[in-house]
Write a protein that holds these residues in place. Structure first.
Motif, PDB file in Angstrom:
ATOM      1  N   ASP A 541       7.166  15.624  26.663  1.00  0.00           N
ATOM      2  CA  ASP A 541       6.492  16.210  27.826  1.00  0.00           C
ATOM      3  C   ASP A 541       5.427  17.213  27.418  1.00  0.00           C
ATOM      4  O   ASP A 541       4.412  17.371  28.101  1.00  0.00           O
ATOM      5  N   ASN A 542       5.653  17.918  26.315  1.00  0.00           N
ATOM      6  CA  ASN A 542       4.745  19.001  25.927  1.00  0.00           C
ATOM      7  C   ASN A 542       3.940  18.724  24.669  1.00  0.00           C
ATOM      8  O   ASN A 542       3.046  19.509  24.332  1.00  0.00           O
ATOM      9  N   MET A 543       4.237  17.637  23.981  1.00  0.00           N
ATOM     10  CA  MET A 543       3.569  17.420  22.703  1.00  0.00           C
ATOM     11  C   MET A 543       3.453  15.926  22.412  1.00  0.00           C
ATOM     12  O   MET A 543       4.347  15.145  22.728  1.00  0.00           O
ATOM     13  N   SER A 544       2.335  15.543  21.810  1.00  0.00           N
ATOM     14  CA  SER A 544       2.159  14.176  21.324  1.00  0.00           C
ATOM     15  C   SER A 544       1.455  14.254  19.980  1.00  0.00           C
ATOM     16  O   SER A 544       0.884  15.285  19.615  1.00  0.00           O
ATOM     17  N   GLY A 545       1.499  13.155  19.248  1.00  0.00           N
ATOM     18  CA  GLY A 545       0.817  13.147  17.960  1.00  0.00           C
ATOM     19  C   GLY A 545       1.380  12.104  17.028  1.00  0.00           C
ATOM     20  O   GLY A 545       2.097  11.181  17.445  1.00  0.00           O
ATOM     21  N   PHE A 546       1.049  12.246  15.742  1.00  0.00           N
ATOM     22  CA  PHE A 546       1.528  11.298  14.741  1.00  0.00           C
ATOM     23  C   PHE A 546       1.553  11.964  13.375  1.00  0.00           C
ATOM     24  O   PHE A 546       0.890  12.970  13.123  1.00  0.00           O
ATOM     25  N   ILE A 547       2.345  11.366  12.495  1.00  0.00           N
ATOM     26  CA  ILE A 547       2.366  11.704  11.072  1.00  0.00           C
ATOM     27  C   ILE A 547       2.143  10.406  10.320  1.00  0.00           C
ATOM     28  O   ILE A 547       2.764   9.383  10.635  1.00  0.00           O
ATOM     29  N   SER A 548       1.256  10.422   9.343  1.00  0.00           N
ATOM     30  CA  SER A 548       1.006   9.203   8.572  1.00  0.00           C
ATOM     31  C   SER A 548       0.943   9.535   7.086  1.00  0.00           C
ATOM     32  O   SER A 548       0.586  10.657   6.701  1.00  0.00           O
ATOM     33  N   ALA A 549       1.281   8.550   6.279  1.00  0.00           N
ATOM     34  CA  ALA A 549       1.194   8.682   4.825  1.00  0.00           C
ATOM     35  C   ALA A 549       0.706   7.350   4.263  1.00  0.00           C
ATOM     36  O   ALA A 549       1.184   6.283   4.668  1.00  0.00           O
ATOM     37  N   ASP A 550      -0.253   7.407   3.336  1.00  0.00           N
ATOM     38  CA  ASP A 550      -0.868   6.208   2.763  1.00  0.00           C
ATOM     39  C   ASP A 550      -0.885   6.295   1.250  1.00  0.00           C
ATOM     40  O   ASP A 550      -1.035   7.379   0.674  1.00  0.00           O
ATOM     41  N   TYR A 551      -0.779   5.136   0.612  1.00  0.00           N
ATOM     42  CA  TYR A 551      -1.050   5.026  -0.826  1.00  0.00           C
ATOM     43  C   TYR A 551      -1.854   3.754  -1.062  1.00  0.00           C
ATOM     44  O   TYR A 551      -1.495   2.677  -0.572  1.00  0.00           O
ATOM     45  N   TYR A 552      -2.966   3.884  -1.794  1.00  0.00           N
ATOM     46  CA  TYR A 552      -3.821   2.737  -2.107  1.00  0.00           C
ATOM     47  C   TYR A 552      -4.183   2.747  -3.589  1.00  0.00           C
ATOM     48  O   TYR A 552      -4.430   3.809  -4.172  1.00  0.00           O
ATOM     49  N   ARG A 553      -4.237   1.542  -4.157  1.00  0.00           N
ATOM     50  CA  ARG A 553      -4.702   1.390  -5.535  1.00  0.00           C
ATOM     51  C   ARG A 553      -5.806   0.336  -5.559  1.00  0.00           C
ATOM     52  O   ARG A 553      -5.657  -0.755  -4.994  1.00  0.00           O
ATOM     53  N   THR A 554      -6.903   0.676  -6.216  1.00  0.00           N
ATOM     54  CA  THR A 554      -8.009  -0.253  -6.418  1.00  0.00           C
ATOM     55  C   THR A 554      -8.172  -0.473  -7.913  1.00  0.00           C
ATOM     56  O   THR A 554      -8.314   0.496  -8.672  1.00  0.00           O
ATOM     57  N   SER A 555      -8.141  -1.733  -8.334  1.00  0.00           N
ATOM     58  CA  SER A 555      -8.304  -2.083  -9.749  1.00  0.00           C
ATOM     59  C   SER A 555      -9.526  -2.979  -9.892  1.00  0.00           C
ATOM     60  O   SER A 555      -9.570  -4.069  -9.305  1.00  0.00           O
ATOM     61  N   PHE A 556     -10.511  -2.526 -10.651  1.00  0.00           N
ATOM     62  CA  PHE A 556     -11.745  -3.282 -10.829  1.00  0.00           C
ATOM     63  C   PHE A 556     -11.619  -4.278 -11.974  1.00  0.00           C
ATOM     64  O   PHE A 556     -11.076  -3.960 -13.033  1.00  0.00           O
ATOM     65  N   LYS A 557     -12.147  -5.471 -11.724  1.00  0.00           N
ATOM     66  CA  LYS A 557     -12.293  -6.458 -12.792  1.00  0.00           C
ATOM     67  C   LYS A 557     -13.671  -6.349 -13.437  1.00  0.00           C
ATOM     68  O   LYS A 557     -13.845  -6.695 -14.599  1.00  0.00           O
TER      69      LYS A 557
END
Length: 741
Positions: A541-557
């Motif tokens: 009723d008084n609060m809304s929102g979100f929590i998020s966590a990400d992990y990404y790996r980029t490997s170049f050829k």
């Protein structure tokens, strides 16, 4: 055999899984209703609409055929489902709740629970928290995207995602690849903020529909639509450097037709040199833009629909020493200056035919031409580019699947002419450089809902034939699983590739005194990206929102990154096929209390490196640690709002200058620093007044140009910019709006 199974599963999975119904919920002015409830009558089985007003709902295990759509402040509607697989709801605003609807406002940042790709949706609410004079300034409150200066003298910028150069993310305008080749250097600065309606940001491997790039992510900028924007918008802005912006938008609707016309101009700042290095702290920028978008029909309805947009930009940038005169000193070897003159017409169009709820054909086509005439000290750079893009797409909704498949074609023709008005430094890279690319592609992407809609799976693949580099295959897959209705976990993996346009993507090379040494023919850059993220939403009723966590790996050829370290007077260009990686962890918390107080904070950890001679070497200009925090308050009356944001940057590795003479050496790492920005906005009927201050505590990287004392010497270099260079900036502006009826 594995490839065969993959393709069969992609194109014909409907034999395996259960039935779904999809649809869209809009209001009576054709605006999508975000977060509308859609459910089977007299049951607890339902869902909510995403950022596009769209939904997907299982027909499995339901004993009723009546579907209900409802939204706060609107009259609910029901629809009997027989054999449809796609339905439309149009909800009318409830007159008894008009006051409530007017006070309602979307959150600044939305993350849809329905989209299989984690997409951060930056709304008009968020864009109003800062001046947002142009697209590059629309990310002041964001953790995911980092604007980075690529040439401090002309103030060119790029947008970085996952700690990687902006060339590795795909910037789209209304879904079209308009930022490409020559337009990469200044393109993101040429889109005025008053023309931006929404921005959609996604990290890592994305859909294959728009192409084979987007190695680190995708930024899709949605310009304002004449069907749901203000009838008239006027905006005037001036900052403490006396740079002036003026914008005007006018929209009208008649029957199935609607049109938006916009004009934009920037007038140059006065001359400032706060750090007394004889160079202007910001360039003198003059820009004129004319824009028109014409719409016919509604994409969600049966029949024809079309959007045609044209835009023309004329721009001039003048930077350099304070006594530089662009009329008499271009190419001079006694007074250093840089000038950029751009003329660019563009057109993009989307035309479609929706036969029924299942079958939809869409043709995307765009083209632009840029003519650029520039001087970087004694380097004369004239270039022009012709670009054409077409994408014919067929969409089929069947069961709990949505298949999109089609053909694409890209043509890119770039002619760059480089000459030296003085060559005392004996540089060798002058001459004509031509690129002519023709890329024919075919693609297929299937989205399916499994396990009673808890699992959504996207499988996509592209085959593209490049006239020089042959056939390239780009597979991608994305998964979304609903642990609970408000706890979503997503994962994606896929490849990407791109061809390099060295000078426009590394404009600092032309601005420095370095010679450019091409050690071999450049091949396409290629990479594999994988990521996982989890989002937890909450709404009380008084609060809304979100929590998020990400992990990404980029490997170049294969990666092409100029070698600035081997020799301070040269930049070596070659293919790098060794280990080159980006590891990124990001977490973010967003809270909205009583629809009045907003709090958001995000932390990023970047580990971006190469391995050379068995040694891990961090790539420059990436803060390993970064924190972005924003606070905002507005009363329920929405009469005013106050916004405050903090940026803290950890130290960044800088190019090695230890072989320079001692007076031209710089530290190996930057300082840590913090920026604080604030804005106050006051609403007065149709007028909106705003004033703000960026970089309140006036932090500056002093004298960022190496060898500014001798700009025509061998050590002159503009590539060591790691922080703000123009200090505190005050601004004031006014918006005048007449809403559409």
């Amino acid at each position: 055999m594995k490839n065969y199974i993959f393709i069969v599963g992609l194109l014909f999975p409907y034999v395996l899984f259960a039935q779904n119904i999809t649809g869209k919920v809009i209001n009576d002015t054709n605006e999508p209703l975000v977060g509308a409830s859609v459910y089977w009558a007299n049951t607890t089985t339902g869902t909510t609409t995403d950022i596009n007003g769209e939904f997907s709902l299982s027909t499995k295990s339901t004993s009723t055929s009546v579907l209900v759509a409802s939204y706060v402040g609107h009259t609910s509607d029901t629809l009997k489902v027989t054999n449809q697989t796609f339905v439309n709801f149009t909800l009318k605003a409830s007159k008894s709740l008009n006051e409530v609807v007017i006070k309602g406002q979307r959150d600044g940042v939305l993350i849809s629970n329905l989209n299989p790709i984690k997409t951060e949706h930056i709304t008009q609410t968020e864009l109003g928290k800062a001046a947002c004079c142009d697209l590059a300034g629309c990310f002041e409150t964001q953790t995911t995207v980092q604007p980075q200066t690529t040439n401090v003298i002309t103030n060119s910028k790029e947008l970085r995602i996952l700690g990687l150069s902006g060339v590795y993310n795909q910037v789209l305008i209304d879904g079209f690849p308009m930022i490409q080749g020559l337009t990469y250097t200044y393109g993101i600065s040429s889109i005025p903020g008053t023309l931006v309606d929404n921005i959609f940001i996604s990290k890592g491997a994305n859909s294959v529909l728009q192409g084979f790039e987007s190695i680190s992510g995708q930024i899709n900028v949605e310009t304002k639509d004449p069907t749901n924007t203000d009838k008239l918008l006027l905006n005037a802005y001036i900052n403490s450097f006396s740079e002036k912006h003026f914008n005007a938008n006018y929209a009208f609707k008649k029957g199935k037709w609607s049109n938006l016309t916009a004009v934009h101009t920037v007038q140059p700042a006065n001359a400032f040199d706060k750090d007394e290095d004889t160079f202007l702290d910001l360039p003198k920028l003059t820009r004129y833009m004319v824009y028109n978008k014409l719409n016919y029909g509604n994409e969600a309805h049966w029949g024809w629909h079309s959007k045609v947009t044209v835009r023309y930009v004329n721009e001039q940038r003048i930077g350099g020493q304070t006594n530089f005169n662009a009329d008499t000193d271009q190419g001079s070897n006694t007074v250093y200056g840089q000038t950029v003159n751009i003329n660019q017409p563009e057109i993009w169009t989307k035309t479609g035919l929706r036969l029924n709820d299942q079958h939809h054909f869409v043709l995307y086509a765009s083209s632009f031409y840029q003519d650029q005439k520039s001087y970087f000290g004694t380097v004369k750079y004239d270039a022009n580019q012709t670009n054409f893009y077409a994408n014919l797409q067929y969409e089929l909704n069947y069961g709990n699947h949505a298949l999109k498949t089609g053909l694409s074609f890209r043509h890119l023709d770039i002619d760059e002419d480089i000459a030296f008005t003085d060559n005392t430094l004996q540089r060798t890279y002058d001459g004509d450089y031509f690129r002519n690319e023709n890329i024919i592609g075919a693609f297929a992407e299937n989205t399916m809902s499994l396990l009673n809609d808890k699992l959504t799976w996207i499988l996509g693949i592209r085959l593209d034939n490049h006239n020089q580099f042959g056939t390239q295959v780009t597979p991608r897959t994305l998964l979304k699983y609903d642990l609970t209705p408000s706890t979503i976990i997503r994962a994606n993996i896929g490849t990407g590739w791109r061809t390099v346009n060295l000078f426009s993507e590394n404009i600092g090379l032309l601005a420095s005194s370095r010679d450019i040494i091409f050690e071999e023919q450049l091949q396409p850059e290629k990479a594999l990206n994988m990521g996982i993220n989890i989002t937890q939403k909450f709404d009380t009723d008084n609060m809304s929102g979100f929590i998020s966590a990400d992990y990404y790996r980029t490997s170049f050829k294969n990666q092409i990154f100029p070698d600035y370290d081997t020799d301070p007077t040269k930049a070596y260009i070659s293919n790098f096929t060794g280990t080159s990686r980006s590891n990124v962890f990001q977490t973010e918390v967003y809270l909205n209390f009583w629809q009045q107080l907003e709090f958001k904070t995000g932390y990023s950890f970047l580990d971006v490196y190469r391995v050379i001679d068995n040694q891990k070497e961090q790539l420059p200009f990436n803060p390993k640690h970064k924190v972005v925090t924003s606070l905002g308050y507005k009363p329920l009356s929405n009469k005013f709002r106050i916004d405050l944001n903090f940026h803290w940057y950890g130290e960044q590795r800088l190019p090695n200058t230890q072989s320079n003479p001692i007076e031209f050496q710089r530290p190996d790492f930057s300082e840590t620093y913090m920026l604080v920005n604030t804005q106050f906005t006051y609403n007065l009927n149709k007028f909106e007044l705003y004033a703000g201050c960026e970089n309140i505590f006036d932090f500056r990287q002093e004298q960022p140009i190496i060898s500014w004392q001798d700009p025509f010497g061998p050590y002159f270099d503009t590539s060591s910019v790691w922080g703000p260079t123009r200090g505190r900036e005050l601004y004031i502006g006014m918006r005048f709006k007449i809403p559409s009826k």
